[in-house]
Design an enzyme around this catalytic site. Sequence first.
Site, mmCIF file in Angstrom:
data_model
loop_
_atom_site.group_PDB
_atom_site.id
_atom_site.type_symbol
_atom_site.label_atom_id
_atom_site.label_comp_id
_atom_site.label_asym_id
_atom_site.label_seq_id
_atom_site.Cartn_x
_atom_site.Cartn_y
_atom_site.Cartn_z
ATOM 1 N N GLY A 109 41.270 48.350 -30.356
ATOM 2 C CA GLY A 109 41.562 47.478 -31.490
ATOM 3 C C GLY A 109 42.526 46.361 -31.114
ATOM 4 N N GLU B 54 50.699 47.439 -34.113
ATOM 5 C CA GLU B 54 51.120 46.818 -32.845
ATOM 6 C C GLU B 54 52.546 46.294 -32.961
ATOM 7 O OE1 GLU B 54 49.165 47.617 -30.604
ATOM 8 O OE2 GLU B 54 47.435 48.035 -31.884
ATOM 9 N N GLU C 103 49.843 46.277 -27.722
ATOM 10 C CA GLU C 103 51.206 45.908 -28.116
ATOM 11 C C GLU C 103 52.041 45.247 -27.025
ATOM 12 O OE1 GLU C 103 50.095 49.183 -27.740
ATOM 13 O OE2 GLU C 103 51.651 50.414 -26.819
HETATM 14 N N1 0A1 Z 1 48.185 51.062 -27.218
HETATM 15 C C1 0A1 Z 1 47.172 50.457 -28.017
HETATM 16 C C2 0A1 Z 1 45.805 50.909 -27.793
HETATM 17 C C3 0A1 Z 1 45.166 50.674 -26.493
HETATM 18 C C4 0A1 Z 1 45.048 51.701 -25.605
HETATM 19 C C5 0A1 Z 1 44.371 51.577 -24.429
HETATM 20 C C6 0A1 Z 1 43.802 50.363 -24.172
HETATM 21 O O1 0A1 Z 1 43.080 50.221 -23.035
HETATM 22 C C7 0A1 Z 1 42.743 51.329 -22.335
HETATM 23 C C8 0A1 Z 1 43.898 49.314 -25.055
HETATM 24 C C9 0A1 Z 1 44.608 49.474 -26.201
HETATM 25 C C10 0A1 Z 1 47.427 50.828 -29.457
HETATM 26 O O2 0A1 Z 1 47.787 51.957 -29.736
HETATM 27 O O3 0A1 Z 1 47.221 50.005 -30.310
HETATM 28 ZN ZN ZN Z 2 49.334 52.318 -30.686
#
Ligand code: 0A1
Ligand code: ZN
Length: 885
Positions: A266, A303, A269
């Site tokens: 989605g 985010e 951050e």
């Molecule tokens: N940390 C972000 C989500 C996210 C996780 C992994 C990604 O690539 C493997 C990309 C985004 C969140 O929690 O919004």
């Molecule tokens: Zn997150």
Amino acid sequence: MPDAKPGTVYLKDYRPPAYLINRTELHFELYEDCAIVSSRLHLLRDGSVAQNASLQLHGQELELLSVAVDDCELSAAEYAISADSLLIYAVPEQCVVACRTRIRPQANTSLSGLYKSRSLFCTQCEAEGFRKITYYLDRPDVMSVFTVTVEAQREHYPVLLSNGNLSEVRELAAGRHRAVWHDPFPKPAYLFALVAGDLSHTQDSFTTASGRQVTLRIYVEERDLDKCQHAMRSLQQAMRWDEQVYGREYDLDIFNIVAVDDFNMGAMENKSLNIFNTSCVLCSPEITTDSGYQRVQAIVAHEYFHNWSGNRVTCRDWFQLSLKEGFTVFRDAQFSAAMGSPTVKRVEDATLLRTAQFAEDAGPLAHSVRPESFMEINNFYTLTVYEKGAEVVRMMHTLLGAEQFRRGSDLYFERHDGQAVTCEDFVRAMEDASGVDLHPFRNWYAQAGTPHLTVRDEYDAVRQCYTLHVQQSCPATPGQLEKLPFVIPLAMGLLGAAGNLPLRQTGTAGDVETSDNTHTVLIIDQPGQTFVFEGVTERPVPSLLRGFSAPVRLHYDYSKSDLCALMRRDADGFVRWDSAQVLAIRVIEEVERQLFTGAVPLVDPLFIAACDDLLRNESLDPAMVAEMLRLPSEEYLAELASQASGANVDTIHKARNIVRTALGSALVESLLARYHSLDSVLAYAPDAEQIARRSLRNTCLSYLVSAGPHNLELASRQYELAGNMTDRLAALKEIAFYGAGGLRDSTLNSFYQDWRHEALVVNQWFQVQAEIPDSQGLSRVQALLAHADFELRNPNKVRALVGGFTNQNPVNFHRVDGTGYRFLGDIVVALNGLNPQIASRLLTPLTKWRNYTGRAELMRAELERLATEPALSPDVFEVVTKSLQ
Ligand code: 0A1
Ligand code: ZN
């Protein structure tokens, strides 16, 4: 534990890093065929950890051009390169390691690392994508201050962004230019971001509680500039809310959001440079549904909240992912509840949890909120880590109360600011601040599986005494055969003939204080417990698991009239909704049994009458009425059936349709009346009141269409007159699902012609068609794969068409000839090489093969075919092999 496989990483093997990188200087030269990345890493050996002087940096798919230590270029004999690392045999205790690497963003289809989304350069580094950019200690406990220089052609890449503050811009020779960004906050590499492209932006500002003026920008393609308002407003609301509820202020002078078309998740951050999937940022009434608006608001907030819960305080290692994700999902849920209808939000979250997370917890990939091992970390961005993780934080909030919880979060942020920490650190801060012992509560982090709560009761009319017997248990999960008891807050009340009864409990010590005397929270922390209430003047109906106070499966033998009583009169909105659900499930299951025995199906008139009451009651929140009238999804019914004798998708589909049609036909009058009375002439606004009205109105439309094809006329009229995408898409869906071929085709065609210029709408068009439950379901989707607007490389399109089919079209996915499974298998094979993360996520429905009566062997066979495919990515390999175990 399954057998150790090459490539399995274990939590128990965690060791602190041998080197720190105090400062990181990066220099990017972006070209049309490659990018050259030069790094200078200011390293310091941690003498208490390091065993020797060698340094191993992570790196994948990199072409190393040169490597130097303290400006002396190394000879080939001084280092070794493998597929995923660079080993320098000897480095001093303190030094600067400098690397030059060439990478190919244009050929990067995995959307991890530095890649091109159309004409835009952008990055995605979580979890381990940074190592595809340059050699580095790509682990979250290595936090560094980054200075980033980006150089590119000015004409095609006028906008050059990275984290932190812009410290220099300069024109260069040959039409190139450069920007230098400096982020003063130390951060792990997974929060690094870079964007270069021809983007426009909208700008606004926010003044923090302490008077800091923050510039807010949303970067999009110029044609989308008019679709940023809602995201901007959501950002401002989130910033204010985090100050008011958590005392968290923003800490830099600028906050940027960039929207990209090709994105695996989605949004992300990255410090001060959030990168968003266009689907999670762009909104306009013409192209976005109400739920789309709500999703944008929630994800923008999510985010943003990560700036504290994730960035200022980050994870020590990826096993601790829920430290930031569980907490941040909890925070965004609190925020969404505050911005809209709290009960509806809770119902949506509980539905997601019970439908999909409970299934994950009951399947071969079950893992705890803090997993013990993984092969590919990207496979652990799961509902368990995110949604169940948020429930675990919510339970702490319930156990401590809002005030102590806030003390705990203040202590957590203060104690660990600038650190990379563990879930244990979070719980300890909560404990230390509140004085509440959370020791046994920690089992929620370590044990997988959904606990069952089985409740029995007795009423002694003579002694006016009511007794609840509560037992908990938890099924075995892979690698965890025996479970210790969980600490389960069971929020409850007792319903009498005239409303909720006052509660007087024998021996209440240890229970959570509640504000009124008709509501309490029982703490279940033993395999079996008994709770006695005195002065109960009539046999009550227990109102249990109010507000979905714990992620458990509740079993209590309610009669249908108990359920109707709770539906109508309980004080807790969640229980009112849940009782309607349980009643609907009962009624559908009765019809399933009738179909099975060949009896004439009969939909219980009690249920129809209860729904009629709901429809006619104008004093209720229309959003809740819509939720209460919504039948449980086929997916949820299958999940429930899998807990008993197994799911028969065809019977579930038929029985659910029979109930839908019976309701629609019996209630035509009330439905029509409500449908017309909810019509509105107001200009579109995504506010709670309007959303509620549209939701109920479209629910009425759907039942009316199920009552008879003549009501399609209503859908057609709504389609023609709709002034917003919510109403248009709802009508389109009815026509596409239930309209005769001619009407269906012409409406779908005109929708496409009207919206072919909006990729996000075309995706909705793909998805509606993917979900059509008729006999052409599979061939329609296969044909759409060849549509000019479909691209296998774009995750949004794949999710819409393929995910829409495999998740929302069970009768076609589970075709008895197995062609639905083969279709998915073929797509996974094609995506395995292009985008392993998406390939592996798409596989989820096949992993549930054990649940399906009469299909399990076919599903398993497809997984076995995949297992024999050459060159499986670790992502797909892990899911396939674990599913088959
Ligand atoms: N940390 C972000 C989500 C996210 C996780 C992994 C990604 O690539 C493997 C990309 C985004 C969140 O929690 O919004
Ligand atoms: Zn997150």
